[in-house]
Write a protein that holds these residues in place. Structure first.
Motif, mmCIF file in Angstrom:
data_model
loop_
_atom_site.group_PDB
_atom_site.id
_atom_site.type_symbol
_atom_site.label_atom_id
_atom_site.label_comp_id
_atom_site.label_asym_id
_atom_site.label_seq_id
_atom_site.Cartn_x
_atom_site.Cartn_y
_atom_site.Cartn_z
ATOM 1 N N GLU A 1 -42.953 8.994 -4.320
ATOM 2 C CA GLU A 1 -41.676 8.665 -3.694
ATOM 3 C C GLU A 1 -41.290 7.227 -4.026
ATOM 4 O O GLU A 1 -40.117 6.938 -4.314
ATOM 5 C CB GLU A 1 -41.745 8.853 -2.180
ATOM 6 C CG GLU A 1 -40.422 8.567 -1.487
ATOM 7 C CD GLU A 1 -40.397 9.054 -0.056
ATOM 8 O OE1 GLU A 1 -40.425 8.191 0.855
ATOM 9 O OE2 GLU A 1 -40.349 10.270 0.160
ATOM 10 N N SER B 1 -40.035 7.247 -7.602
ATOM 11 C CA SER B 1 -38.718 7.878 -7.686
ATOM 12 C C SER B 1 -37.625 6.945 -7.190
ATOM 13 O O SER B 1 -36.570 6.788 -7.826
ATOM 14 C CB SER B 1 -38.712 9.177 -6.879
ATOM 15 O OG SER B 1 -37.427 9.754 -6.849
ATOM 16 N N TRP B 2 -37.876 6.299 -6.064
ATOM 17 C CA TRP B 2 -36.888 5.368 -5.507
ATOM 18 C C TRP B 2 -36.719 4.144 -6.407
ATOM 19 O O TRP B 2 -35.634 3.577 -6.475
ATOM 20 C CB TRP B 2 -37.305 4.965 -4.098
ATOM 21 C CG TRP B 2 -37.099 6.042 -3.080
ATOM 22 C CD1 TRP B 2 -37.004 7.390 -3.313
ATOM 23 C CD2 TRP B 2 -36.964 5.881 -1.667
ATOM 24 N NE1 TRP B 2 -36.828 8.062 -2.144
ATOM 25 C CE2 TRP B 2 -36.801 7.171 -1.115
ATOM 26 C CE3 TRP B 2 -36.994 4.781 -0.821
ATOM 27 C CZ2 TRP B 2 -36.640 7.380 0.248
ATOM 28 C CZ3 TRP B 2 -36.837 4.991 0.544
ATOM 29 C CH2 TRP B 2 -36.665 6.271 1.072
ATOM 30 N N LEU C 1 -33.451 1.787 -5.781
ATOM 31 C CA LEU C 1 -33.446 1.536 -4.345
ATOM 32 C C LEU C 1 -34.389 0.411 -3.952
ATOM 33 O O LEU C 1 -34.328 -0.087 -2.831
ATOM 34 C CB LEU C 1 -33.813 2.823 -3.586
ATOM 35 C CG LEU C 1 -32.850 3.998 -3.812
ATOM 36 C CD1 LEU C 1 -33.326 5.224 -3.054
ATOM 37 C CD2 LEU C 1 -31.437 3.630 -3.396
ATOM 38 N N ASN D 1 -41.591 5.713 5.111
ATOM 39 C CA ASN D 1 -40.496 4.747 5.082
ATOM 40 C C ASN D 1 -40.966 3.369 5.526
ATOM 41 O O ASN D 1 -40.594 2.343 4.942
ATOM 42 C CB ASN D 1 -39.349 5.218 5.981
ATOM 43 C CG ASN D 1 -38.625 6.420 5.417
ATOM 44 O OD1 ASN D 1 -38.725 6.723 4.228
ATOM 45 N ND2 ASN D 1 -37.888 7.125 6.261
#
Length: 299
Positions: A159, A162-163, A168, A135
Motif C-alpha cells: 500500500e 502504491s500510494w 500521495l 493509515n
C-alpha cells in the motif's frame, strides 16, 4: 438517598479516594499512554515506521536484524513507530530501540492491544480496525523500513508503494533483505517496472538492503524524486488507441519497430500533450517506441 448521603459523609471523614478508571479501550500497560487522534500523535522528530512480522516461529537471524535496526534508529536520534506487537520482529525492533535509549511509539488495533502489545512503548495510538492502523503507521512515518514479514507486512508495504506511485507521499521505503528473504520480491518488482506495469520512476523510491546499517545509510542519503504515473496511461491505456483497419489482430511493437508496424495512428481518446481527437498520433507513437517496448491492441 439517605444511604448515599451517609456514605458520602463517611468518604469525606476518612479521606477515601476512588481510583481513576481507565477506558476499557485504552491500553493500560506501564510505560505507555493512549493517544486518541493522529494530531495528538504528531512529533517533529524524524520518524521511521517499521513494518515487521509478529511471528515468533522464525530464525534468530531475523530477530538479530530487527534488534539491530531498532538500535540504529535510536542511535540516530530518530523515533521508531511500529505495530506495537510484543512478539516477533516488531517486539525485537522495539526492544532494540528502547535498550539503546530510543523512543518507540506504536499504532495498534483494538483487537490486539490487550493481548499482544509491548509494555515498552512511549505512546500508543489505538485504532478501531486494521485499515486505520495502516493509515496511522504511514501517516506517522518520514521513512519506512520493511523487515521480513508475512501477509500483513506485505499488505502494509505494498500500500505504501502504491500510494508512492500515485504521488500521495514521498517517503523512502527500504526492504531489509536479511538472508536474501526478499530476493524474489525484488526480482518481481524490478520485473514489473521493466515490463511497464509499474512506473519507471519507482526505481528511485525504494531499495533492498542486506544489513540494517545499509538501510540507515540509504535513508540518510535519500532525496525524493517526482513520479509521473501518467506515463503509463499515455502508452498502455485508453489515452492512446491504435486504429489499424488493415490489421485487426493484436499489434506487438518492440523497441523501434512501432514506427513501421503501425502506419495509421489516430487519437480517439482524451486530450494529451496538445493532441486532440482526430489528430495524427503516428509521430508520437514512433517516438514512444524509440525509448520503450510497448504492446498495444488495435481499436
Amino acid at each position: 438517598f439517605l444511604l448515599i448521603g451517609v456514605l458520602l459523609r463517611i468518604v469525606r471523614a476518612t479521606g477515601m479516594t476512588f481510583p481513576d478508571f481507565q477506558d476499557e479501550k485504552k491500553p493500560v500497560e506501564a510505560g505507555s499512554t493512549a493517544e486518541q487522534t493522529f494530531a495528538d500523535f504528531s512529533d517533529d522528530t524524524y520518524t521511521v515506521t517499521i513494518y515487521a512480522s509478529s511471528s515468533s516461529h522464525i530464525d534468530d537471524v531475523y530477530f538479530a536484524a530487527a534488534r539491530e535496526t531498532g538500535k540504529l534508529i535510536a542511535e540516530q536520534g530518530w523515533i521508531q513507530v511500529n505495530g506495537g506487537g510484543l512478539t516477533g520482529l516488531m517486539g525485537a525492533a522495539t526492544d532494540g530501540g528502547v535498550e539503546s535509549g530510543g523512543i518507540v511509539d506504536a499504532v495498534i488495533p483494538e483487537m490486539f492491544f490487550k493481548t499482544n502489545m509491548s509494555s515498552r512503548l512511549r505512546k500508543v495510538l489505538v485504532t478501531p480496525n486494521m485499515t486505520e492502523r495502516k493509515n496511522g503507521l504511514l501517516q506517522r512515518a518520514d521513512a519506512i523500513i520493511c523487515l521480513p514479514g508475512g501477509l500483513g507486512t506485505l499488505e502494509e508495504v505494498f500500500e505504501a508503494l502504491s500510494w508512492r506511485q500515485l504521488g500521495l507521499h514521498s517517503k523512502p521505503i527500504v526492504f531489509l533483505n536479511v538472508n536474501n528473504f526478499y530476493a524474489l520480491l525484488e526480482q518481481f518488482l524490478r520485473g514489473c517496472i521493466n515490463t511497464g506495469f509499474v512506473s519507471a520512476g519507482m526505481r528511485e523510491t525504494f531499495a533492498f538492503c542486506s544489513t540494517p546499517c545499509e538501510a540507515i545509510t540509504y535513508l540518510k542519503n535519500f532525496s525524493p524524486k517526482p513520479i509521473d504515473k501518467t506515463e503509463l496511461h499515455l502508452i498502455f491505456s485508453g489515452r492512446m488507441v491504435i486504429y489499424a483497419p488493415d490489421n485487426k489482430s493484436e499489434l506487438t511493437a518492440d523497441d523501434k519497430s512501432l514506427g513501421t508496424a503501425v502506419t495509421s495512428v489516430t487519437c480517439v481518446g482524451w486530450d494529451v500533450g496538445g493532441l486532440t481527437i482526430g489528430d495524427d498520433w503516428s509521430a508520437a507513437a514512433a517516438a514512444a517506441a524509440a525509448t520503450s517496448s510497448v504492446k498495444m491492441m488495435p481499436n
